[in-house]
Design a protein around this motif. Sequence first.
Motif, PDB file in Angstrom:
ATOM      1  N   VAL A 528       0.877  -1.397   0.015  1.00 24.03           N
ATOM      2  CA  VAL A 528       0.051   0.044  -0.107  1.00 24.03           C
ATOM      3  C   VAL A 528       0.908   1.447  -0.100  1.00 24.03           C
ATOM      4  O   VAL A 528       2.367   1.088   0.295  1.00 24.03           O
ATOM      5  CB  VAL A 528      -1.015  -0.074   1.215  1.00 24.03           C
ATOM      6  CG1 VAL A 528      -1.877  -1.093   0.976  1.00 24.03           C
ATOM      7  CG2 VAL A 528       0.094  -0.140   2.254  1.00 24.03           C
ATOM      8  N   GLU A 529       0.338   2.341  -0.218  1.00 24.93           N
ATOM      9  CA  GLU A 529       0.939   3.683  -0.434  1.00 24.93           C
ATOM     10  C   GLU A 529       1.381   4.087   1.085  1.00 24.93           C
ATOM     11  O   GLU A 529       0.442   3.814   2.053  1.00 24.93           O
ATOM     12  CB  GLU A 529       0.426   4.660  -0.927  1.00 24.93           C
ATOM     13  CG  GLU A 529       1.183   5.826  -0.965  1.00 24.93           C
ATOM     14  CD  GLU A 529       0.298   7.236  -1.579  1.00 24.93           C
ATOM     15  OE1 GLU A 529       0.875   8.361  -1.771  1.00 24.93           O
ATOM     16  OE2 GLU A 529      -0.680   6.708  -2.391  1.00 24.93           O
ATOM     17  N   GLN A 530       2.661   4.415   1.411  1.00 23.98           N
ATOM     18  CA  GLN A 530       2.910   4.664   2.891  1.00 23.98           C
ATOM     19  C   GLN A 530       2.021   5.734   3.221  1.00 23.98           C
ATOM     20  O   GLN A 530       1.935   6.591   2.665  1.00 23.98           O
ATOM     21  CB  GLN A 530       4.467   4.967   2.952  1.00 23.98           C
ATOM     22  CG  GLN A 530       5.234   5.251   4.248  1.00 23.98           C
ATOM     23  CD  GLN A 530       6.524   5.538   4.591  1.00 23.98           C
ATOM     24  OE1 GLN A 530       6.905   6.368   3.627  1.00 23.98           O
ATOM     25  NE2 GLN A 530       7.325   4.518   5.094  1.00 23.98           N
ATOM     26  N   ASP A 531       1.578   5.358   4.473  1.00 27.97           N
ATOM     27  CA  ASP A 531       0.624   6.382   5.247  1.00 27.97           C
ATOM     28  C   ASP A 531       0.707   6.390   6.732  1.00 27.97           C
ATOM     29  O   ASP A 531       0.123   5.461   7.444  1.00 27.97           O
ATOM     30  CB  ASP A 531      -0.687   5.920   4.833  1.00 27.97           C
ATOM     31  CG  ASP A 531      -1.741   7.200   5.165  1.00 27.97           C
ATOM     32  OD1 ASP A 531      -1.441   7.588   6.348  1.00 27.97           O
ATOM     33  OD2 ASP A 531      -2.863   7.362   4.347  1.00 27.97           O
ATOM     34  N   TYR A 532       1.519   7.169   7.428  1.00 32.65           N
ATOM     35  CA  TYR A 532       1.785   7.038   8.819  1.00 32.65           C
ATOM     36  C   TYR A 532       0.517   7.177   9.727  1.00 32.65           C
ATOM     37  O   TYR A 532       0.333   6.708  10.571  1.00 32.65           O
ATOM     38  CB  TYR A 532       2.814   7.829   9.011  1.00 32.65           C
ATOM     39  CG  TYR A 532       3.984   7.724   8.599  1.00 32.65           C
ATOM     40  CD1 TYR A 532       4.642   6.578   8.928  1.00 32.65           C
ATOM     41  CD2 TYR A 532       4.901   8.307   8.065  1.00 32.65           C
ATOM     42  CE1 TYR A 532       6.103   5.989   8.715  1.00 32.65           C
ATOM     43  CE2 TYR A 532       6.182   8.073   7.412  1.00 32.65           C
ATOM     44  CZ  TYR A 532       6.852   6.951   7.878  1.00 32.65           C
ATOM     45  OH  TYR A 532       8.009   6.447   7.383  1.00 32.65           O
ATOM     46  N   ASP A 533      -0.632   7.952   9.053  1.00 24.78           N
ATOM     47  CA  ASP A 533      -1.763   8.197   9.772  1.00 24.78           C
ATOM     48  C   ASP A 533      -2.656   7.055   9.765  1.00 24.78           C
ATOM     49  O   ASP A 533      -3.144   6.874  10.801  1.00 24.78           O
ATOM     50  CB  ASP A 533      -2.555   9.567   9.020  1.00 24.78           C
ATOM     51  CG  ASP A 533      -1.970  10.891   9.208  1.00 24.78           C
ATOM     52  OD1 ASP A 533      -1.069  10.765  10.289  1.00 24.78           O
ATOM     53  OD2 ASP A 533      -1.936  11.790   8.596  1.00 24.78           O
ATOM     54  N   LYS A 534      -2.731   6.364   8.746  1.00 19.81           N
ATOM     55  CA  LYS A 534      -3.441   4.977   8.524  1.00 19.81           C
ATOM     56  C   LYS A 534      -2.564   3.946   9.567  1.00 19.81           C
ATOM     57  O   LYS A 534      -3.250   3.167  10.140  1.00 19.81           O
ATOM     58  CB  LYS A 534      -3.440   4.514   7.358  1.00 19.81           C
ATOM     59  CG  LYS A 534      -4.569   5.360   6.523  1.00 19.81           C
ATOM     60  CD  LYS A 534      -4.971   4.549   5.252  1.00 19.81           C
ATOM     61  CE  LYS A 534      -6.281   5.341   4.506  1.00 19.81           C
ATOM     62  NZ  LYS A 534      -6.614   4.449   3.328  1.00 19.81           N
ATOM     63  N   ALA A 535      -1.545   3.951   9.448  1.00 22.04           N
ATOM     64  CA  ALA A 535      -0.605   3.141  10.143  1.00 22.04           C
ATOM     65  C   ALA A 535      -1.009   3.371  11.799  1.00 22.04           C
ATOM     66  O   ALA A 535      -1.225   2.460  12.536  1.00 22.04           O
ATOM     67  CB  ALA A 535       0.820   3.334  10.140  1.00 22.04           C
ATOM     68  N   MET A 536      -1.081   4.653  12.245  1.00 17.50           N
ATOM     69  CA  MET A 536      -1.360   4.932  13.445  1.00 17.50           C
ATOM     70  C   MET A 536      -2.695   4.415  13.936  1.00 17.50           C
ATOM     71  O   MET A 536      -3.063   3.824  15.105  1.00 17.50           O
ATOM     72  CB  MET A 536      -1.169   6.638  13.776  1.00 17.50           C
ATOM     73  CG  MET A 536      -1.570   6.948  15.225  1.00 17.50           C
ATOM     74  SD  MET A 536      -0.366   6.575  16.366  1.00 17.50           S
ATOM     75  CE  MET A 536       0.864   7.747  16.133  1.00 17.50           C
ATOM     76  N   GLU A 537      -3.714   4.754  12.950  1.00 18.55           N
ATOM     77  CA  GLU A 537      -5.177   4.196  13.231  1.00 18.55           C
ATOM     78  C   GLU A 537      -4.958   2.914  13.363  1.00 18.55           C
ATOM     79  O   GLU A 537      -6.049   2.485  14.390  1.00 18.55           O
ATOM     80  CB  GLU A 537      -5.885   4.978  11.976  1.00 18.55           C
ATOM     81  CG  GLU A 537      -7.269   4.527  12.056  1.00 18.55           C
ATOM     82  CD  GLU A 537      -8.118   4.893  10.500  1.00 18.55           C
ATOM     83  OE1 GLU A 537      -9.311   4.204  10.533  1.00 18.55           O
ATOM     84  OE2 GLU A 537      -7.730   5.662   9.826  1.00 18.55           O
ATOM     85  N   TRP A 538      -4.689   1.977  12.726  1.00 16.29           N
ATOM     86  CA  TRP A 538      -4.900   0.573  13.038  1.00 16.29           C
ATOM     87  C   TRP A 538      -4.181   0.104  14.109  1.00 16.29           C
ATOM     88  O   TRP A 538      -4.384  -0.707  14.594  1.00 16.29           O
ATOM     89  CB  TRP A 538      -4.240  -0.046  11.639  1.00 16.29           C
ATOM     90  CG  TRP A 538      -5.257  -0.003  10.392  1.00 16.29           C
ATOM     91  CD1 TRP A 538      -5.053   0.716   9.137  1.00 16.29           C
ATOM     92  CD2 TRP A 538      -6.593  -0.807  10.273  1.00 16.29           C
ATOM     93  NE1 TRP A 538      -6.425   0.468   8.422  1.00 16.29           N
ATOM     94  CE2 TRP A 538      -7.146  -0.438   9.292  1.00 16.29           C
ATOM     95  CE3 TRP A 538      -7.247  -1.640  11.219  1.00 16.29           C
ATOM     96  CZ2 TRP A 538      -8.358  -0.946   8.785  1.00 16.29           C
ATOM     97  CZ3 TRP A 538      -8.572  -2.043  10.866  1.00 16.29           C
ATOM     98  CH2 TRP A 538      -9.071  -1.709   9.608  1.00 16.29           C
ATOM     99  N   PHE A 539      -2.863   0.789  14.367  1.00 19.43           N
ATOM    100  CA  PHE A 539      -2.055   0.415  15.602  1.00 19.43           C
ATOM    101  C   PHE A 539      -3.045   0.663  16.735  1.00 19.43           C
ATOM    102  O   PHE A 539      -3.186  -0.435  17.506  1.00 19.43           O
ATOM    103  CB  PHE A 539      -0.823   1.083  15.717  1.00 19.43           C
ATOM    104  CG  PHE A 539       0.335   0.479  15.005  1.00 19.43           C
ATOM    105  CD1 PHE A 539       0.389  -1.051  14.973  1.00 19.43           C
ATOM    106  CD2 PHE A 539       1.167   1.314  14.251  1.00 19.43           C
ATOM    107  CE1 PHE A 539       1.643  -1.181  14.538  1.00 19.43           C
ATOM    108  CE2 PHE A 539       2.333   0.873  13.408  1.00 19.43           C
ATOM    109  CZ  PHE A 539       2.238  -0.543  13.643  1.00 19.43           C
ATOM    110  N   LEU A 540      -3.967   1.687  17.021  1.00 17.03           N
ATOM    111  CA  LEU A 540      -4.675   2.167  18.047  1.00 17.03           C
ATOM    112  C   LEU A 540      -5.686   1.335  17.937  1.00 17.03           C
ATOM    113  O   LEU A 540      -6.073   0.805  18.943  1.00 17.03           O
ATOM    114  CB  LEU A 540      -5.068   3.439  17.821  1.00 17.03           C
ATOM    115  CG  LEU A 540      -3.886   4.527  18.228  1.00 17.03           C
ATOM    116  CD1 LEU A 540      -4.348   6.174  18.043  1.00 17.03           C
ATOM    117  CD2 LEU A 540      -3.371   4.286  19.600  1.00 17.03           C
ATOM    118  N   LYS A 541      -6.353   0.768  16.751  1.00 15.33           N
ATOM    119  CA  LYS A 541      -7.419  -0.164  16.863  1.00 15.33           C
ATOM    120  C   LYS A 541      -7.248  -1.485  17.301  1.00 15.33           C
ATOM    121  O   LYS A 541      -7.666  -2.013  17.916  1.00 15.33           O
ATOM    122  CB  LYS A 541      -7.896  -0.199  15.210  1.00 15.33           C
ATOM    123  CG  LYS A 541      -8.766   0.731  14.692  1.00 15.33           C
ATOM    124  CD  LYS A 541      -9.456   0.819  13.470  1.00 15.33           C
ATOM    125  CE  LYS A 541     -10.355   1.900  12.891  1.00 15.33           C
ATOM    126  NZ  LYS A 541     -10.774   1.699  11.653  1.00 15.33           N
TER     127      LYS A 541
END
Length: 847
Positions: A528-541
Amino acid sequence: MASSVAHSDAGAGSQDELYQRNLASYEQQFEAAVSSGVSLKTVSAVFPLHAELAIKQADQDRILKKHAVPVWMWAAASALARTAASPQLAGSSSAAADDSETEGGQDNSAEEEGPKPTTAEEFRERGKKRLAQCKYDGAMADFTAGAEQGCAECQVEVGEMLREGRGREADTEEAMDWYRKAAAVGNAKGQRSVGLMYDRGLGVEQSTEQALHWYRLAADQGDSEAMRLIGLLFDLGRGVAKNHEEAGAWYERAADKGNAEAHRGIGVLYEKGLGRQKDCTKALEFYMKAGELGNGGGYCCAGLLHYTGSGVEKSYEEAMRLFVKASELNNARACYFIGIMYNDGDAVERDLAKVAEYYERAAELGLSAAMRELGLLYDNGVGVAQDHVKAHSWYMKAAVNGEVPALRMIGVLYSNGTGVAQDCAAACRYYERAALYGDVLAHRYLAKMFLEGSGVEQNTAKAVALCEKAAAKGDVESVRILGSIFDLGRGVEKDYAKACQYYLAAAKAGSGEAMGDLAVLYCNGEGVEQDYDKAMEWFLKAAAAGDSPTSYRHVGNMYYSGLGREVDYVKARQYFEMAVAAGDEKAARNIGVLYHQGQGVEQDLSKAAALYKLAGDKGDAEGYRLLAILTEDGDGVEKSLEGAMQYTKKAAAMGSVVAQRNVGLLYDNGTGVERDHAEAVKWFKVAAMAGDCLAQRLMGLHYDNGQGVERDYDQAMQWYQLAAAQNDARAMRLIGLLYNNGEGVAQNRQEAARWYLRAIEQGHVECLKDLGILHYDGDGIGENKPAARECFLRGANAGHALCQYLAGMMLEKGEGGPADAKEATLWYTKAAAQGNEDAQRALAAFA
């Protein structure tokens, strides 16, 4: 069981002496009965003597405790005796002598006292008494004698015992013959029994038509159980069209004649709204009536209504009361639900020992689910002492009784080698059988075996196929495993896009672990395209889902490293602390780093050391490795080179490749241990084989220099090349030196120059000097003074003292370009400042 009971005769001594003799005899026979194992059958066999000899309650309690007989089992034995309507023995000498058989039915007396039975009725009565006392051989002999005299009741009893294998080896065909004889003279129970044999296909070809015929004949004579069995056929649609109205009519006829199970059947129809309007209140009434008539299932069903609140007031207290009443009637399901309520703490205080007690009782009464759950308790040591052998035994019993998940659980025991010798091939066979019967988890477990090549030949394709089957049946973890296969390239080419699809599907289905895996892909931009915001979102979920505590640590690392946001050590520490609280105690090491470096907190090396140790003690190799560094330097802890070695070894044993290499360095340098190059090489090799490029270069150096091993330039070259393949610039230079000097290979200055260039591209300054000298001397590659001058100037600008001197020399002499005394002096001065003696002499000459 041999009866050696003393009875009250003239001159027999005091009543107390008589009681003591009887008690001693009773204890001896009780011990004989349970010698092969405490079970409901063995305890029931000895129960009648308790009443016969009037054993005092205190003595009885002592004996039960001595043999670890549960209170419920004794109560069950009492209930069985009542149910069988066993005549109470009054202690007469004739009664005692009449029952002088062992449990297995062997007659140990030369001849029985008292009158011998002669009529069929007398044989029947004695047979019933012996049957109640579990004296099956004797009971069979009496019933057979009565049956041969034409007693239909005895003929039915012989049939029953042959069908169940009591007193004789089971023989359904002969049982059917006896039932037919009784049925032929119009005996209703005989007719119903013939119907039952046709119904179940025992001793005769299954025929619902014949079953109905015989059931109807018995029902016409008022046999309530035959009526109920007709109702059951229509209820289940077994061999006839399903008809709940017809079933209800037959159940009602049976219930009118007092059939307890028929009352329960009507209750089920009302509860489920089958053939009549759904009415849980009426269902409860019929369930309670069934219970009052002695049907434990009735009380159990009533209890379940209150337990679930289905159409009646939800009440755990009332549910427990009814389950207990049902358990007193030996209802296995009720015992099981009592166990569940003790496990959940519903209406009672949570008590795992009670859970085990009631599961065992339900299991002893034949409930397969309880056998499986009891096995789990022994497997995990919950409520009982952990005992994998007993776990295996109960799993096997459950499996034999049709509990498919138990097959999988047996497979786990074989896979882990607990309770049985480890046998991965056997584990696979059990998983395969469970999977064949539809167990979803067994598909996944078998997939893992194929994925790892454990017990079977490694086969990723089969693993994928099994995971796909499990995933299709709703197993979310199998979906995640499919993602990991493509993420890690386990037997397939890596495909991050495919991995992302599987992780996303599993994450949407609630898998916290898949959420964390998906977050990593977004963080790294893989699939996927690198996306730190989505990474953070999924880590928190993932963290919120509760099954991925490491996700908090990942979030902390993002704040620590400033990935997609400003570096924030305070927030990093908060998330690291949340990770520790969620069970990821390895995150203590991350907090330790903050205290070690004084990032977001005041530097505190003592706290850092304590946190590193906490992480290490919980299995974090890096925690021990960092603690070793502090211990070696005496930072925050007492300095101890020996302690540093111990912690480094612990980290190495836990799989830290860096620590394995560091153990080698400590041996190499004699730090905390006596210097031992051979031992160092052993550790370097472990790390090198794991792919550590520095360890690979160190292996090459030791073969190159003959330290700890015999000098071997070929081996040196092989290890250097492995490190160079990982872009290790120093290894590239060392390969260049071997070619330059012709050590282990034919001397080849051009090949040496090529390796020097590769090292220079990786930023290795020393190689600028080496390559410059080759160009300057022109040995093997042709003289090239301008190239030499360029190399030396590049090295000089990088701060290399010898390059500074050589650049100054070429500038002074005008080699490779115009002379420049001023610049030459500048480079001589810089080299001299670094201690280069040639430069110092050159400056003196200028002066």
